[in-house]
Design an enzyme around this catalytic site. Structure first.
Site, PDB file in Angstrom:
ATOM      1  N   LYS A  10       0.564  -7.254  13.025  1.00  0.00           N
ATOM      2  CA  LYS A  10      -0.421  -6.539  12.468  1.00  0.00           C
ATOM      3  C   LYS A  10      -1.873  -6.741  13.283  1.00  0.00           C
ATOM      4  CE  LYS A  10      -2.824  -4.658   8.455  1.00  0.00           C
ATOM      5  NZ  LYS A  10      -2.812  -4.606   6.956  1.00  0.00           N
ATOM      6  N   THR A  37       0.912  -1.204   0.033  1.00  0.00           N
ATOM      7  CA  THR A  37      -0.037  -0.008   0.029  1.00  0.00           C
ATOM      8  C   THR A  37       0.905   1.236  -0.138  1.00  0.00           C
ATOM      9  OG1 THR A  37      -1.828  -1.187   1.064  1.00  0.00           O
ATOM     10  CG2 THR A  37      -1.739   1.281   1.461  1.00  0.00           C
ATOM     11  N   THR A  69       1.701  -4.244   4.327  1.00  0.00           N
ATOM     12  CA  THR A  69       1.695  -4.656   5.861  1.00  0.00           C
ATOM     13  C   THR A  69       1.043  -5.782   6.141  1.00  0.00           C
ATOM     14  OG1 THR A  69      -0.358  -3.134   6.135  1.00  0.00           O
ATOM     15  CG2 THR A  69       1.641  -2.052   6.407  1.00  0.00           C
ATOM     16  N   ASP A  70       0.232  -6.486   4.993  1.00  0.00           N
ATOM     17  CA  ASP A  70      -0.379  -7.667   5.533  1.00  0.00           C
ATOM     18  C   ASP A  70       0.401  -8.816   5.963  1.00  0.00           C
ATOM     19  OD1 ASP A  70      -2.913  -6.416   4.713  1.00  0.00           O
ATOM     20  OD2 ASP A  70      -3.272  -7.686   2.934  1.00  0.00           O
ATOM     21  N   GLU A  97      -2.411 -28.391  29.683  1.00  0.00           N
ATOM     22  CA  GLU A  97      -3.483 -29.394  29.296  1.00  0.00           C
ATOM     23  C   GLU A  97      -3.290 -30.217  28.282  1.00  0.00           C
ATOM     24  OE1 GLU A  97      -7.599 -27.392  29.666  1.00  0.00           O
ATOM     25  OE2 GLU A  97      -6.491 -25.524  29.337  1.00  0.00           O
ATOM     26  N   TYR A 124      -8.296   0.733  -4.005  1.00  0.00           N
ATOM     27  CA  TYR A 124      -6.931   1.186  -4.535  1.00  0.00           C
ATOM     28  C   TYR A 124      -6.314   0.156  -4.770  1.00  0.00           C
ATOM     29  CZ  TYR A 124      -4.883  -0.762  -0.154  1.00  0.00           C
ATOM     30  OH  TYR A 124      -4.387  -1.370   0.784  1.00  0.00           O
TER      31      TYR A 124
HETATM   32  N1  GLU Z   1      -3.016  -5.879   0.953  1.00  0.00           N
HETATM   33  C1  GLU Z   1      -1.797  -4.917   0.818  1.00  0.00           C
HETATM   34  C2  GLU Z   1      -0.576  -5.349   1.174  1.00  0.00           C
HETATM   35  O1  GLU Z   1      -0.263  -6.128   2.178  1.00  0.00           O
HETATM   36  C3  GLU Z   1      -2.411  -3.802   1.623  1.00  0.00           C
HETATM   37  C4  GLU Z   1      -1.850  -3.654   3.155  1.00  0.00           C
HETATM   38  C5  GLU Z   1      -0.744  -2.608   3.356  1.00  0.00           C
HETATM   39  O2  GLU Z   1       0.273  -2.516   2.451  1.00  0.00           O
HETATM   40  O3  GLU Z   1      -0.990  -1.807   4.168  1.00  0.00           O
HETATM   41  O4  GLU Z   1       0.428  -5.138   0.457  1.00  0.00           O
END
Ligand code: GLU
Length: 347
Positions: free
Chosen positions: A167, A17, A94-95, A304, A28
């Site tokens: 995340k 992103t 970020t994913d 457990e 986007y």
């Molecule tokens: N799905 C995208 C990715 O991981 C969006 C998440 C992001 O970059 O913030 O590239």
């Protein structure tokens, strides 16, 4: 007195992103912009470093693959082995950033900083977070104090260790948390402040590093060439829930999984049918790691579930997605559950 030359930094781009552009409507497209365009949009970066860019991939990180991990590891290692390079920054979605960061922290051999950076808002959005995140990441990667801290993630004015970060939110800027052991530090408009160093083995002290031999790190290296050197075994993650049966565990084993990571309920627990399927898998030599779907805490042995009797491994503090990374690498060395358990207590 002439000013000292700025440090040289290698910027490896993979998309995400941070390089995203809005489309018509609410959507986007990740990875729409080149790394050159991202750097050109932040002229202040030129006050921090001499930046050399390389577009390693161009994807949303939901499409990240082992092949790209390997190429990234090779390119980062090549940069870090160059005495003229101070550090490496990697732009990334970020994913799955936490998985790439943890993988690199296990397979890159260097005391120099490697910093992953992303953004929650696309580059074309109102109040995009990418430019400041990139500025802060480059500031961190060119700071001597960042040495020997392993692979870091910088976002939202925070510095996280690869092992600790996760995340936690689908859309908000403060999505990254290191809830278990806390932040690596803060960074205010390019001024980093570091806290305590990381606690577990990584980078220069990792037995899995370096991933690729120096001879294989040539700039022209095709992705496939490095993959064939050391294929990682299949490890699947199974999410536990109330009323769970054996089906997904057996399906994973039938698909060829050599390891299973259970995102267990609570303290890495499983109901009786799923537990029996895992026990049968372990008997066949499949490595079974118990992690937790709770997002925090430690999964210890023999609470457990009788791990000693069933031949299971407890994930300790690693979340399921990071436990998978460590298990894939661990299985390249051993299938002995006791030896694999030692890895989970060391990394
Ligand atoms: N799905 C995208 C990715 O991981 C969006 C998440 C992001 O970059 O913030 O590239």
């Amino acid at each position: 007195m002439p000013a000292a030359p700025l440090p040289r930094l290698r910027l490896l781009a993979t998309g995400g992103t941070i390089a995203g552009a809005q489309t018509a409507g609410r959507g986007y497209r990740a990875a729409a912009l080149s790394i050159e365009a991202l750097v050109a949009a932040v002229p202040q970066l030129a006050t921090l470093a001499q930046i050399e860019v390389e577009q390693v991939a161009k994807l949303g990180s939901q499409d990240m693959t082992e092949a790209v991990w390997r190429k990234l590891a090779a390119r980062a290692q090549a940069a870090l082995d160059d005495p003229a390079i101070t550090g490496v920054v990697i732009t990334h979605g970020t994913d799955t950033m936490e998985e790439t960061a943890y993988f690199l922290s296990l397979v890159v051999r260097s005391e120099k900083p490697v910093v992953l950076v992303g953004a929650m808002r696309p580059a074309t959005a109102m109040s995009a977070d990418g430019p400041m995140n990139l500025f802060n990441a480059i500031a961190v990667a060119t700071t001597p104090a960042a040495h020997r801290r392993g692979v870091l993630v910088v976002a939202n004015d925070e510095i996280h260790f690869a092992r600790e970060v996760t995340k936690t939110n689908t859309t908000q800027l403060g999505t990254f948390h290191s809830g278990q052991r806390g932040l690596a530090g803060l960074v205010n408009a390019g001024r980093p402040h570091f806290y305590a160093p990381p606690v577990r083995r990584h980078t220069a002290a990792s037995e899995f590093a370096p991933l690729v031999a120096a001879s294989a790190r040539a700039r022209t290296l095709p992705v496939a060439a490095s993959v064939s050197e050391w294929p990682l075994p299949r490890v699947d993650i199974i999410f536990a829930h109330a009323g769970m049966d054996r089906a997904l565990i057996e399906a994973a084993v039938a698909a060829g999984a050599r390891g299973l990571v259970i995102a267990g309920v609570g303290d890495g627990n499983l109901g009786a049918p799923a537990l029996a399927a895992c026990a049968a898998a372990a008997k066949k030599g499949v490595a079974v790691v118990r992690s937790s779907r709770t997002g925090g805490g430690v999964v210890e042995r023999n609470i457990e579930i009788d791990d000693d009797r069933l031949g299971f491994i407890a994930a300790d503090e690693l979340n399921p997605q990071k436990a998978r990374v460590l298990l894939m690498l661990g299985l390249t060395r051993t299938t002995d559950p006791r030896a694999l358990q030692e890895l989970f207590l060391a990394y």
